[in-house]
Each structure stands twice: as structure tokens, then as C-alpha cells.
Design an enzyme around this catalytic site. Sequence first.
Site, PDB file in Angstrom:
ATOM      1  N   ASP A 153       5.311   4.942 -96.594  1.00 19.36           N
ATOM      2  CA  ASP A 153       4.239   3.955 -96.459  1.00 19.36           C
ATOM      3  C   ASP A 153       4.036   3.153 -97.754  1.00 19.36           C
ATOM      4  O   ASP A 153       2.930   3.089 -98.283  1.00 19.36           O
ATOM      5  CB  ASP A 153       2.957   4.718 -96.073  1.00 19.36           C
ATOM      6  CG  ASP A 153       1.784   3.803 -95.780  1.00 19.36           C
ATOM      7  OD1 ASP A 153       2.003   2.731 -95.194  1.00 19.36           O
ATOM      8  OD2 ASP A 153       0.652   4.175 -96.141  1.00 19.36           O
ATOM      9  N   GLU A 157       5.243  15.248 -98.266  1.00 23.48           N
ATOM     10  CA  GLU A 157       5.187  15.278 -96.804  1.00 23.48           C
ATOM     11  C   GLU A 157       6.548  15.376 -96.122  1.00 23.48           C
ATOM     12  O   GLU A 157       6.867  14.580 -95.230  1.00 23.48           O
ATOM     13  CB  GLU A 157       4.411  14.051 -96.295  1.00 23.48           C
ATOM     14  CG  GLU A 157       2.991  14.005 -96.812  1.00 23.48           C
ATOM     15  CD  GLU A 157       2.227  12.749 -96.395  1.00 23.48           C
ATOM     16  OE1 GLU A 157       2.831  11.821 -95.842  1.00 23.48           O
ATOM     17  OE2 GLU A 157       1.008  12.712 -96.622  1.00 23.48           O
ATOM     18  N   GLU A 198      -4.028  14.400-101.083  1.00 24.42           N
ATOM     19  CA  GLU A 198      -4.416  13.107-100.501  1.00 24.42           C
ATOM     20  C   GLU A 198      -5.539  13.349 -99.514  1.00 24.42           C
ATOM     21  O   GLU A 198      -5.515  14.305 -98.747  1.00 24.42           O
ATOM     22  CB  GLU A 198      -3.251  12.473 -99.709  1.00 24.42           C
ATOM     23  CG  GLU A 198      -2.129  11.936-100.550  1.00 24.42           C
ATOM     24  CD  GLU A 198      -1.052  11.227 -99.708  1.00 24.42           C
ATOM     25  OE1 GLU A 198      -1.320  10.861 -98.548  1.00 24.42           O
ATOM     26  OE2 GLU A 198       0.068  11.075-100.229  1.00 24.42           O
TER      27      GLU A 198
HETATM   28  C1  E9O Z   1       1.530   9.482 -97.609  1.00 24.30           C
HETATM   29  C2  E9O Z   1       1.079   8.192 -98.209  1.00 24.30           C
HETATM   30  O1  E9O Z   1       2.159   7.582 -98.820  1.00 24.30           O
HETATM   31  N1  E9O Z   1       0.470  10.075 -96.814  1.00 24.30           N
HETATM   32  C3  E9O Z   1      -0.051   9.171 -95.792  1.00 24.30           C
HETATM   33  C4  E9O Z   1      -0.695   7.974 -96.510  1.00 24.30           C
HETATM   34  C5  E9O Z   1      -1.444   6.999 -95.582  1.00 24.30           C
HETATM   35  O2  E9O Z   1      -2.387   6.349 -96.039  1.00 24.30           O
HETATM   36  C6  E9O Z   1       0.453   7.279 -97.158  1.00 24.30           C
HETATM   37  O3  E9O Z   1       0.114   6.062 -97.728  1.00 24.30           O
HETATM   38  O4  E9O Z   1      -1.099   6.873 -94.432  1.00 24.30           O
HETATM   39  C7  E9O Z   1      -0.886   9.839 -94.816  1.00 24.30           C
HETATM   40  C8  E9O Z   1      -0.125  10.737 -93.896  1.00 24.30           C
HETATM   41  C9  E9O Z   1      -0.898  10.984 -92.684  1.00 24.30           C
HETATM   42  C10 E9O Z   1      -0.149  11.807 -91.723  1.00 24.30           C
HETATM   43  C11 E9O Z   1      -0.923  11.996 -90.517  1.00 24.30           C
HETATM   44  C12 E9O Z   1      -0.092  12.706 -89.538  1.00 24.30           C
HETATM   45  C13 E9O Z   1      -0.889  13.195 -88.405  1.00 24.30           C
HETATM   46  C14 E9O Z   1       0.025  13.984 -87.538  1.00 24.30           C
HETATM   47  C15 E9O Z   1      -0.580  15.218 -87.088  1.00 24.30           C
END
Ligand code: E9O
Length: 595
Positions: free
Chosen positions: A163, A411, A504
Amino acid sequence: MLYPRMTSSRMVFELNGIWDFKLLKKKEERDAGRRLKDSMPMPVPSSYNDIYPGRDFADHVGDMVYQRTFTVTNPVKQGRLFLRFGAVTHTAEVWLNGELLGSHKGGFLPFSFEISKQSRVGENLLTVFVNNIVDYTTLPCGRVVEEEFPGLEQRTVNLPNFDFYNYSGIMRPVWIYTTPDVYIEDIEVYGKMDGSVYWKIQAEGESADKAKVTVRVLDAEGRCVYTGTGYSGSGRVEAPRLWDTQDPYLYRLWVRLQSKSGNVDEYTEIFGFREVSIRDCRILLNEKPVYLKGFGKHEEGGSRGRGTDMALMTKDLGLLKWIGANSFRTSHYPNSEEMMQLCDRMGILVIDESPAVGLNTGFTATGLLGGNPKGTWETLRTKEHHKHVMEEMVKRDKNHPCVIAWSAANEPASQEDGAKEYFAPLVALTKEKDIQKRPVTIVTYEGSTPKTCKVAELCDFLVLNRYRGWYDTEGNLKGAAVKLKEELEGFHVRCPEKPIMLGEYGADTIAGLHDLNARLFSEEYQTEFMRAYGEVFDSLPYIAGEHVWVFADFATAENIKRVDGNKKGIFTRDRRPKQAAYFLKSRWEEIRNPY
Ligand code: E9O
């Protein structure tokens, strides 16, 4: 890997400035030995993407070329000459005067070539072919898709499995530097709380192993507080002034290498006396618990993308101090060497993260490898490269007192079969390469629960990215808090000794959007989100830190989940505070214990 520094035996010249630049078509003819035709000016260091208008320009997939000349004078030709790049994203093939020097894969770590033979007194032509593709062999990961529409030319699209915008180019400084024939290749130095200091010198050149090595520890005023000899050894400094966030006191290790033929090389490496350890769910700095307050943070901003920007990095660390933070994670790639030096100096603790992001089948709009949910660990071809990157990262950053831990990945599909087998050797390698044996972690996401996570035991401390109240339970912060607490408790039961921190948590927030009912995207929601998470952390004694996602708004690939990038910043992209910044400031200023 030593940073290029002027010493009594070395000269350093920056090759930063305006280079010639051209995007290359797939089969375009290339000749590294000739001056480019139809080139455009391009600043180095900088990401190339935002310099000129046009989305075809910005989103170009594949090769590009950078070129410049530089002049070498006679005195510079004494001894050896090296060419060094701070980082080229993602692969570089470097030519000098029509001769191939070599190539480097990995967009966020330095590399160098000796150019004593290929360079000449007078004008030299330097040509760098850069490729910006992310796929299942690179870190970060992505995938290449050929798009075909009737009547239109085929178009190559590169989908990042992460992202953030895939900024690329020569993004960090370029130098040439000289050394004597027999020279210091690397220095490792570690100062402990009791004043013991360990050093290890690597030298290159004829009979380098027979050269005489002298080391001196100098304090910040330049006074010599210890003298020793030998390629490796240990000594003791009486009552050293320890490095920490309140008093980031730095020492220097001065190294002198004298070869049998009388040639002398000198280099001075910066370090601090401090220890990092883990005990009873706590991260300890100099034996005192440190609760980590801060952010996941990108290294980027307008115009130059991820290009090294000393003003921006200093401002960012000033903002971290202002808000009462003491740390950040270099999400999701090693930051520039200049940033690490600044963190040493300003007393900011760093979780140093590798560029291993996107090792999952993903939450991004793009997925990976056709989104085969079972395919991750069998299909990815990153394992060997990942090892190499971890080694390069430890090699570059090992002496920085600011680096308190390593993150092997962000992740990954840590809940899928194969994750443990993939990461176990990487964690072991990282430990082996670091004499300080700093804690290692693998940052996990929602998919990896206390029941399903396959890598928790490999980690010295758990770093969890959780978005209850955003990606699920959205708008319901009470429900989110219940879910969050339950999950944290689950991890504590599974790993009762390990510190757990949030790596995060955050909510997209449009600066200036206010809502009396604190609805999604409003500044009020972000503040309430932070408050709700803070209350959960405060109720659990084993929580060792909180890193908010994200320090500042940042650019992402174009997709329907992102309106002009990721807006989870506590600061806007131009570093203005959102409302939640004031909440965090008052919260973090209260939590001192003792850093
Ligand atoms: C990585 C980061 O680079 N974590 C993301 C951040 C975001 O704002 C991103 O910018 O989206 C969030 C990961 C969220 C994962 C949710 C998955 C739900 C599945 C059960």
C-alpha cells in the site's frame, strides 16, 4: 559497509545534482558508452516519478537510464577509487566508460564498485540502467500484468502488493571516494553499559591481514578515552556516558590501518554505549523498560517521492520529538543512512524493517500472482534474495545505537503453512550477523490470530498491526476495543514472556473534515480511535509500545480504496497536524517510564 566520509586518507566527492535521464521502451536499443540522445534533466537523489507531469511518465514500467559525466583529477587517481550508491530502486546495472561494473538488486540498501581500473584522469561517462518492476522475486513483491484491449496497444501494468506508491530511480546520494591501496572495508563496534567495547575491522588489499591496526575511542569532545590494537578485540572505557533517548551521547571509534608498505588508512565510525534486551514482557534500554511511542513511518513527501531530503527528515524527527514520541518503524524498507545517523544524534529508537512487504495473497486491491490464496510460500521466489537483504541491512546498520530491533517483514502470510519454514532461517541469520543480538520480529496482520499465527515463537517481541474499528467493526469503537483486547490477551496467553506492541493501528482521516458524531474519516473519529486503543493498552500491563499508522499521509498506487493516497497520517503529507496529533501529544507526554 562504511558510509563515505572524508578522513586524512580518503577523499569523497558527491555525484548528486542534475543527471541526464530517459525512460526506455521495452526493446529500445541501448548503448552505455555513448551520450544519451533526447534525454531530460533529472535530479539525483530523487524518485523520478513526480518530477514531470503525465501518468505514463509517472507509472512507467520497466527500464530507465540515468547518465552523467564526472572528471577525475590526478591526485584522485592515487590509490583506489570507488563509486557508491545510497540506493537505486529496484535494480541497477552500472556502466563506466562503456564497461559494465556490475549490478545490484534491492531498492533500499547501498552498494559500491571499485572503479580504479575503469576510471581515467579526465572526463568519465557514467551510465546507470534502472529497473522498477516489482514481482514475485523482488522485495517488496508485486506482479506484472499485460493488459490487452481490442484496438489498443498492449500495456504493461505493475501491480504492487503493498500500500505505497512504487517510487523508483536513483533515490539516494551517489558518491565517488578514494582509499589507499590497503584499506578499511568495514568496522563493527559495540559499546556496552559497563564500558566494554568490542571492535572488528575488515581490511582489503595486498597483505591486508598483515597490516597494523590501532583503534581509539573518542568521546564527543574528541578526547581519547581508550586505545587498543588489533583487527578485533575488546577493551574498556571507564564510566561511559550511555546513549539513550534523553541523552543521545555519541562516541567515535577512530581506526588506523598501517600496511607493511607504509600505506595508512583512517576512518572514524560513530557509535554509542547502550544495551537493548528483553525481559518479562518488557523491552529494556540500558536495563530500564522503554515503552515505545511513535509511528510506522514512510520516507517520502511531495515532488521527490522517496528521494533523500535532509530538510524533510530533520523536520520529521523534530515532529516526533514535539509529539512526545520516542521511536518509529522504518515501514516498509530500510530508510536512508542519513536518517539513521540523525536518529543516533537525536535519540530516536528505530525498528529497522526490511523491504519484505507484500509476502501475502493480500488485502490490497491487487492480490498476488493471480490471487491464489494457497500459493504464497510455494509461489514466491524471494527466499534467497530475502536472506541477502537481511544481511545487507544488518551490515549497513549494525553500529547505529538508534537501531534497537530488526523487522524481517511486514504482514506476510504468517498464518499459512510454510511461513515458519520460510522465516526461521531468516531470523537465525539476522541474529548470527548481529554481534549485538538485537531483538528480531515479524510484523503480523489481522489474518494471523493467536490461534493461527505460525511465526510468534520465532519473534523476540510481537508486533501486531490491527485495524478493529477500521477495516472491520468500522465506526464501532466500543466493539473494536473488545475485539482488540481479546486478541491481545490471546497472544499473551500464547507467548506469556514476550513484549507485545502495536505496530499499526489507525483510521483514514481527511484533514479539516469535522463531525459532531465522530464518523469515519473525520478528525474526531481518528482522535476517538486513538483514545479507544490507548485505553485498551493501558489496561494490559504486558503491552510494550504503540506505533500508530501512520506518521504522515502518503502516496499509494491508484485504487478505489484510496482517495489521493493513504490518509491515516497523524500529520498531513505536508506535515501539518491533524486533531489527533494533539491527543497523542498529551497522551505520550504523560507516559515517560523513563524514556
Ligand atoms: C500495511 C500498511 O502499509 N498495513 C495496512 C495499512 C493500511 O492503511 C498499509 O498502509 O491499509 C493495513 C492492513 C490491513 C489488513 C486488514 C486485513 C483484514 C483481513 C482480515
